[in-house]
Motif scaffolding. Structure first.
Motif, PDB file in Angstrom:
ATOM      1  N   THR A 607      22.305  -8.886  -6.902  1.00  0.00           N
ATOM      2  CA  THR A 607      23.433  -9.844  -6.469  1.00  0.00           C
ATOM      3  C   THR A 607      23.098 -11.460  -7.159  1.00  0.00           C
ATOM      4  N   THR A 608      21.711 -11.733  -7.188  1.00  0.00           N
ATOM      5  CA  THR A 608      21.382 -12.955  -7.655  1.00  0.00           C
ATOM      6  C   THR A 608      21.596 -13.097  -9.138  1.00  0.00           C
ATOM      7  N   LEU A 609      21.379 -11.866  -9.865  1.00  0.00           N
ATOM      8  CA  LEU A 609      21.559 -11.831 -11.429  1.00  0.00           C
ATOM      9  C   LEU A 609      23.105 -12.011 -11.756  1.00  0.00           C
ATOM     10  N   ALA A 610      23.949 -11.247 -10.945  1.00  0.00           N
ATOM     11  CA  ALA A 610      25.397 -11.244 -11.258  1.00  0.00           C
ATOM     12  C   ALA A 610      26.073 -12.632 -11.008  1.00  0.00           C
ATOM     13  N   GLU A 611      25.496 -13.314  -9.988  1.00  0.00           N
ATOM     14  CA  GLU A 611      25.963 -14.674  -9.587  1.00  0.00           C
ATOM     15  C   GLU A 611      25.572 -15.647 -10.800  1.00  0.00           C
ATOM     16  N   LEU A 612      24.451 -15.304 -11.274  1.00  0.00           N
ATOM     17  CA  LEU A 612      23.939 -16.341 -12.334  1.00  0.00           C
ATOM     18  C   LEU A 612      24.763 -16.073 -13.770  1.00  0.00           C
ATOM     19  N   LEU A 613      24.993 -14.798 -13.901  1.00  0.00           N
ATOM     20  CA  LEU A 613      25.915 -14.480 -15.039  1.00  0.00           C
ATOM     21  C   LEU A 613      27.233 -14.854 -14.889  1.00  0.00           C
ATOM     22  N   LEU A 614      27.920 -14.565 -13.672  1.00  0.00           N
ATOM     23  CA  LEU A 614      29.212 -15.371 -13.578  1.00  0.00           C
ATOM     24  C   LEU A 614      29.266 -16.992 -13.732  1.00  0.00           C
ATOM     25  N   GLU A 615      27.966 -17.452 -13.425  1.00  0.00           N
ATOM     26  CA  GLU A 615      27.887 -19.148 -13.704  1.00  0.00           C
ATOM     27  C   GLU A 615      27.687 -19.369 -15.131  1.00  0.00           C
ATOM     28  N   LYS A 616      26.864 -18.558 -15.652  1.00  0.00           N
ATOM     29  CA  LYS A 616      26.474 -18.951 -17.228  1.00  0.00           C
ATOM     30  C   LYS A 616      27.300 -18.141 -18.199  1.00  0.00           C
ATOM     31  N   GLU A 617      27.705 -17.157 -17.899  1.00  0.00           N
ATOM     32  CA  GLU A 617      28.616 -16.138 -18.822  1.00  0.00           C
ATOM     33  C   GLU A 617      27.390 -15.461 -19.639  1.00  0.00           C
ATOM     34  N   VAL A 618      26.345 -15.899 -19.994  1.00  0.00           N
ATOM     35  CA  VAL A 618      25.433 -15.476 -21.058  1.00  0.00           C
ATOM     36  C   VAL A 618      23.973 -15.755 -20.315  1.00  0.00           C
ATOM     37  N   ILE A 619      23.199 -14.740 -20.177  1.00  0.00           N
ATOM     38  CA  ILE A 619      21.821 -14.863 -19.692  1.00  0.00           C
ATOM     39  C   ILE A 619      20.920 -14.243 -20.624  1.00  0.00           C
ATOM     40  N   PHE A 620      19.688 -14.694 -20.600  1.00  0.00           N
ATOM     41  CA  PHE A 620      18.588 -13.920 -21.501  1.00  0.00           C
ATOM     42  C   PHE A 620      17.419 -13.442 -20.732  1.00  0.00           C
ATOM     43  N   LYS A 621      16.409 -12.938 -21.573  1.00  0.00           N
ATOM     44  CA  LYS A 621      15.146 -12.214 -20.902  1.00  0.00           C
ATOM     45  C   LYS A 621      14.404 -13.432 -20.000  1.00  0.00           C
ATOM     46  N   ASP A 622      14.266 -14.461 -20.295  1.00  0.00           N
ATOM     47  CA  ASP A 622      13.815 -15.583 -19.463  1.00  0.00           C
ATOM     48  C   ASP A 622      14.153 -15.607 -17.896  1.00  0.00           C
ATOM     49  N   ASP A 623      15.655 -15.365 -18.095  1.00  0.00           N
ATOM     50  CA  ASP A 623      16.386 -15.519 -16.765  1.00  0.00           C
ATOM     51  C   ASP A 623      16.234 -14.298 -15.706  1.00  0.00           C
ATOM     52  N   LEU A 624      16.012 -13.338 -16.584  1.00  0.00           N
ATOM     53  CA  LEU A 624      15.553 -11.928 -15.779  1.00  0.00           C
ATOM     54  C   LEU A 624      14.292 -11.904 -15.397  1.00  0.00           C
ATOM     55  N   GLN A 625      13.205 -12.487 -16.141  1.00  0.00           N
ATOM     56  CA  GLN A 625      11.862 -12.787 -15.487  1.00  0.00           C
ATOM     57  C   GLN A 625      11.834 -13.554 -14.320  1.00  0.00           C
ATOM     58  N   LYS A 626      12.530 -14.527 -14.301  1.00  0.00           N
ATOM     59  CA  LYS A 626      12.751 -15.588 -13.154  1.00  0.00           C
ATOM     60  C   LYS A 626      12.964 -14.650 -11.861  1.00  0.00           C
ATOM     61  N   ILE A 627      13.917 -13.725 -11.915  1.00  0.00           N
ATOM     62  CA  ILE A 627      14.239 -13.352 -10.974  1.00  0.00           C
ATOM     63  C   ILE A 627      13.531 -11.896 -10.637  1.00  0.00           C
ATOM     64  N   PHE A 628      13.106 -11.150 -11.532  1.00  0.00           N
ATOM     65  CA  PHE A 628      12.465  -9.828 -11.388  1.00  0.00           C
ATOM     66  C   PHE A 628      10.836 -10.102 -11.313  1.00  0.00           C
ATOM     67  N   GLY A 629      10.575 -11.098 -12.107  1.00  0.00           N
ATOM     68  CA  GLY A 629       8.994 -11.240 -12.382  1.00  0.00           C
ATOM     69  C   GLY A 629       8.886 -10.431 -13.794  1.00  0.00           C
ATOM     70  N   LYS A 630       7.632 -10.380 -14.315  1.00  0.00           N
ATOM     71  CA  LYS A 630       7.534  -9.772 -15.555  1.00  0.00           C
ATOM     72  C   LYS A 630       7.500  -8.373 -15.426  1.00  0.00           C
ATOM     73  N   ARG A 631       7.795  -7.670 -16.540  1.00  0.00           N
ATOM     74  CA  ARG A 631       7.570  -5.988 -16.438  1.00  0.00           C
ATOM     75  C   ARG A 631       6.294  -5.800 -16.510  1.00  0.00           C
ATOM     76  N   PRO A 632       6.158  -4.791 -15.543  1.00  0.00           N
ATOM     77  CA  PRO A 632       4.615  -4.197 -15.604  1.00  0.00           C
ATOM     78  C   PRO A 632       4.195  -3.297 -16.887  1.00  0.00           C
ATOM     79  N   PHE A 633       5.645  -2.779 -17.428  1.00  0.00           N
ATOM     80  CA  PHE A 633       5.398  -1.809 -18.431  1.00  0.00           C
ATOM     81  C   PHE A 633       4.795  -2.566 -19.805  1.00  0.00           C
TER      82      PHE A 633
END
Length: 658
Positions: A607-633
């Protein structure tokens, strides 16, 4: 003479002779002879009363009836001195002995009766004669339609046979069987060399050997080797096959004949075979030489596949002649044939055998390192900003051919120029990728708020699931800006694998189903927006079951036929078809439920990611890291890569066997 006069004389256009001027001069001469030799230019038409008056005065010496409808009146020499005749006699066009008057009398019999009656009444002395005449000009006018038809026919035949006078031997109808190959020799050098061909190291090595053989054949013949007959360049469109042939022409230093397979095709029967003979004759005269035939599948298709055309097919005759010239009885000339095609599967087996095309060089799509080299070639003439990362661009363009990369660099330059920039920035290249892959941005497309929210959660679902899966491609950016046919898109950075394992394909399928799963989790409804996703996962699942043998139920069986002959034949039974359909559906449904489970566990982050996407229309990898944290893989992959680099840096230990 001054220098200025010399310059003026040098700029004066030279007189160019044209053969059509001769025809025009002959036509004008015929008209002039007819016009000036007629003697009728000073002749005056007279009425019946005037004719009767002149006749009764006994001034007429002769009456000449022409074609039974016109009477030419000749006046006696003594009578010409009279005042009534002087104006016509002194005329410029009057010729001595010519007729002075012309009388259209109508009916011949009435005219002869009237003249005979006046002769008897006035005792006149004149001659009356009849004569039939045919005008050369009238004859030409009569045949004019046939002359025009012949001229039009000659014009079109010349056009069909290759052009006008400047086209050399091909400009005449009798030269239609001549080869249309373009010759590159020492006078017309090609500037392209192997330095201009980025990547394609294996292909360059193969053709480089051919070039070396032509330059120094004694190096190979000293060991008993023979010159190879031909090399076939095979690969997808845009991978650089024609460019590689141009580089061979630039490097070889020997005569290079270049033409397309369609140049052998003509509307006349037997022309293709004649052009093949003429081509090899020219090449043999300049041997050692190279012949390059681009798109050889135009004439090299397998014979006998289309029985509707009959046995005497013009294309088959051309192919037979090509086979004979390449490796027939008595072909001992140093002529090498290079050919390129995208469709090696349709070529005739006799053309592909050793002795004709000894080498079959596969020119594949470039890998990441080759794409980097290709980028460096195409960005040389561009004005780049300091932030351009060529290595990242090479990673961002998997599946791009050399032609695609050239188009991308040009598109980036156009985007930067459109925005008034002085240099091309890294973002311009990324926008060019979006433009090429996704299509043109649709700024004026009307989307309701409800639809926009659905699209945002759909794309956020893709991003969330791919972030949570180990083998899914890492995300670069997500957008809900409409482009082309799509209403939104998620861009990934896929790893280039030589082989793909079952878990990796299943993770990719799960990430693809993440969009529809997000709609189900958030709205408990699904939409038609997942069409391209469903198409992609269905193809992947079908390939896993029927091609790669990755399904336990069907087993280690493949129904793939590399020869391409199974297009109309189903290579399995009806029961097997039911099993295949069942396993494909089960596989896709399992990944769909897996995606739903992942999204339900991370519903707040989705939900947080979708709301950010509605606000900015374009989001990048850095935005996902702020929401989910760094990928362990990613940390595990970085650790493995670091260990590989450390092992590569350690010098090998020499071991001796006892």
């Amino acid at each position: 003479m001054s220098d200025s006069n010399k310059d003026n004389n040098s700029k004066t256009p030279k007189f160019k002779f044209n053969a059509y001027w001769i025809y025009g001069a002959i036509f004008l001469a015929i008209i002039a002879v007819q016009f000036f030799s007629s003697g009728d230019l000073a002749t005056k038409n007279i009425s019946k009363n005037e004719f009767t008056e002149i006749l009764k005065e006994n001034d007429i010496s002769k009456i000449l009836v022409i074609n039974n409808n016109v009477a030419q009146v000749f006046i006696k020499e003594d009578a010409l001195k009279k005042k009534r005749y002087q104006k016509l006699v002194t005329s410029t066009f009057y010729r001595k002995g010519a007729s002075l008057y012309e009388y259209n009398f109508g009916d011949l019999q009435n005219f002869e009766n009237d003249v005979e009656k006046i002769r008897k009444e006035n005792d006149l002395d004149f001659d009356l004669k009849n004569e039939s005449r045919t005008s050369m000009f009238d004859t030409i006018i009569g045949f004019l339609p046939f002359i025009i038809l012949i001229g039009v026919w000659l014009f079109f035949m010349k056009r069909m046979s290759g052009g006008g006078a400047g086209s050399g031997g091909g400009g005449q109808i009798f030269s239609i069987g001549k080869s249309k190959a373009k010759l590159f020799d020492k006078d017309t050098k090609v500037k392209t060399t192997f330095e201009n061909v980025a990547g394609l190291e294996g292909a360059k090595e193969e053709v480089q050997e051919i070039v070396d053989f032509l330059k120094s054949p004694e190096k190979y013949t000293a060991l008993g080797g023979k010159i190879p007959k031909g090399a076939l360049l095979v690969g997808p469109p845009g991978t650089g096959k024609t460019l590689l042939a141009k580089a061979v022409a630039g490097e070889a230093g020997v005569p290079f004949f270049s033409l397309s397979g369609s140049d052998f095709v003509e509307m006349f029967v037997g022309v293709g075979a004649s052009r093949v003979r003429d081509l090899f004759k020219q090449a043999a005269q300049k041997s050692p030489s190279i012949i390059f035939i681009d798109e050889i599948d135009a004439i090299g298709r397998a014979r006998g596949k289309n029985s509707m055309t009959g046995g005497n097919d013009e294309r088959e005759n051309t192919l037979n002649q090509l086979l004979t010239e390449m490796d027939g009885f008595g072909t001992d000339t140093n002529v090498i044939v290079l050919a390129a095609t995208n469709r090696a599967d349709v070529l005739d087996s006799a053309l592909m055998r050793a002795g004709r095309f000894d080498r079959q060089i596969y020119v594949d799509l470039p890998d990441i390192n080759e794409r980097k080299e290709i980028f460096e070639v195409h960005i040389k003439p561009l004005k780049l900003a300091d932030d351009v990362n060529v290595e990242f661009l090479a990673q961002q363009t998997p599946g791009f051919s050399g032609a695609d990369i050239a188009n991308m660099c040009n598109e980036a330059a156009l985007i930067a120029a459109r925005q008034g920039k002085k240099a091309i920035h890294h973002q311009d290249f990324l926008d060019a990728v979006d433009r090429i892959v996704g299509g043109l941005e649709k700024k004026n497309k009307v989307i309701t708020p409800k639809e926009k929210k659905t699209i945002a959660f759909h794309e956020a679902g893709h991003a969330t699931v791919s972030w949570m899966l180990e083998h899914a491609a890492p995300l670069v950016k997500v957008t809900i800006v409409p482009r082309g046919q799509s209403l939104g898109a998620a861009w990934y950075l896929p790893a280039e694998r030589m082989i793909v394992q079952t878990e990796q394909m299943l993770d990719e399928m799960c990430a693809t189903m993440g969009g529809r799963a997000a709609e189900k989790v958030m709205f408990n409804k699904i939409s038609t927006g997942a069409l391209s996703d469903l198409e992609k996962v269905t193809k992947q699942a079908r390939a896993m079951v029927t091609v790669y043998g990755l399904n336990e139920e069907v087993g280690n069986i493949t129904y793939y036929d590399s020869s391409g002959n199974d297009s109309f034949v189903k290579p399995y039974s009806e029961d097997t078809a039911k099993t295949i359909d069942k396993e494909i559906s089960k596989m896709i449904e399992a990944q769909y439920q897996r995606a739903i489970k992942l999204l339900e566990d991370n519903k707040d982050k989705l939900t947080t990611l979708a709301e950010l996407l509605l606000e900015k229309e374009v989001i990048f990898k850095d935005d996902l890291q702020k929401i989910f944290g760094k990928r362990p893989f990613d940390e595990v992959e970085e650790k493995i890569e670091k260990e590989i680099e450390e092992e590569a840096s350690v010098p090998p230990v020499n071991k001796t066997e006892e």
